[in-house]
Design a protein around this motif. Structure first.
Motif, PDB file in Angstrom:
ATOM      1  N   HIS A  57      41.799  68.902  58.532  1.00 25.91           N
ATOM      2  CA  HIS A  57      42.564  70.143  58.397  1.00 25.91           C
ATOM      3  C   HIS A  57      43.848  69.931  57.609  1.00 25.91           C
ATOM      4  O   HIS A  57      44.229  70.782  56.800  1.00 25.91           O
ATOM      5  CB  HIS A  57      42.903  70.714  59.776  1.00 25.91           C
ATOM      6  CG  HIS A  57      41.785  71.484  60.385  1.00 25.91           C
ATOM      7  ND1 HIS A  57      41.336  72.679  59.879  1.00 25.91           N
ATOM      8  CD2 HIS A  57      41.014  71.221  61.457  1.00 25.91           C
ATOM      9  CE1 HIS A  57      40.346  73.124  60.620  1.00 25.91           C
ATOM     10  NE2 HIS A  57      40.112  72.256  61.581  1.00 25.91           N
ATOM     11  N   SER A  58      44.529  68.798  57.806  1.00 27.77           N
ATOM     12  CA  SER A  58      45.801  68.569  57.119  1.00 27.77           C
ATOM     13  C   SER A  58      45.593  68.354  55.625  1.00 27.77           C
ATOM     14  O   SER A  58      46.519  68.575  54.836  1.00 27.77           O
ATOM     15  CB  SER A  58      46.531  67.376  57.717  1.00 27.77           C
ATOM     16  OG  SER A  58      45.818  66.185  57.492  1.00 27.77           O
ATOM     17  N   SER A  59      44.412  67.911  55.222  1.00 28.13           N
ATOM     18  CA  SER A  59      44.144  67.726  53.782  1.00 28.13           C
ATOM     19  C   SER A  59      43.400  68.927  53.180  1.00 28.13           C
ATOM     20  O   SER A  59      42.876  68.836  52.099  1.00 28.13           O
ATOM     21  CB  SER A  59      43.350  66.444  53.551  1.00 28.13           C
ATOM     22  OG  SER A  59      42.110  66.510  54.206  1.00 28.13           O
ATOM     23  N   ALA A  60      43.355  70.040  53.915  1.00 29.26           N
ATOM     24  CA  ALA A  60      42.731  71.290  53.481  1.00 29.26           C
ATOM     25  C   ALA A  60      41.240  71.116  53.180  1.00 29.26           C
ATOM     26  O   ALA A  60      40.681  71.774  52.321  1.00 29.26           O
ATOM     27  CB  ALA A  60      43.448  71.877  52.271  1.00 29.26           C
ATOM     28  N   PRO A  62      37.550  71.691  54.467  1.00 29.69           N
ATOM     29  CA  PRO A  62      36.880  72.507  55.490  1.00 29.69           C
ATOM     30  C   PRO A  62      35.921  71.648  56.318  1.00 29.69           C
ATOM     31  O   PRO A  62      35.196  70.821  55.801  1.00 29.69           O
ATOM     32  CB  PRO A  62      36.114  73.539  54.673  1.00 29.69           C
ATOM     33  CG  PRO A  62      35.933  72.910  53.333  1.00 29.69           C
ATOM     34  CD  PRO A  62      37.118  72.008  53.119  1.00 29.69           C
TER      35      PRO A  62
END
Length: 64
Positions: A57-60, A62
């Motif tokens: 999630h922190s690296s976008a 999915p």
């Protein structure tokens, strides 16, 4: 990189790798990466799974 010896001669060193070495390294890195992803993704240890989930999630990236 050049090294000048005490006799005044210049010796150069270079690192070269063959295609087979590069392919072997790429395959080994891919296998290691896949093992880490599957270990974290299917781990029943909740801390490992949640750490991987939060990292995605922190690296976008999915994940669901």
């Amino acid at each position: 990189m050049s090294i000048i010896s005490s006799t005044g001669h210049t010796a150069s060193s270079s690192t070269t790798s063959t295609l087979a070495q590069r392919i072997t390294a790429a395959i080994c890195a891919s296998i290691l990466g896949a093992c880490l992803v599957y270990f974290a993704g299917f781990s029943h240890i909740e801390a490992v799974h949640n750490a991987a989930h939060d990292t995605r999630h922190s690296s976008a990236f999915p994940c669901h």
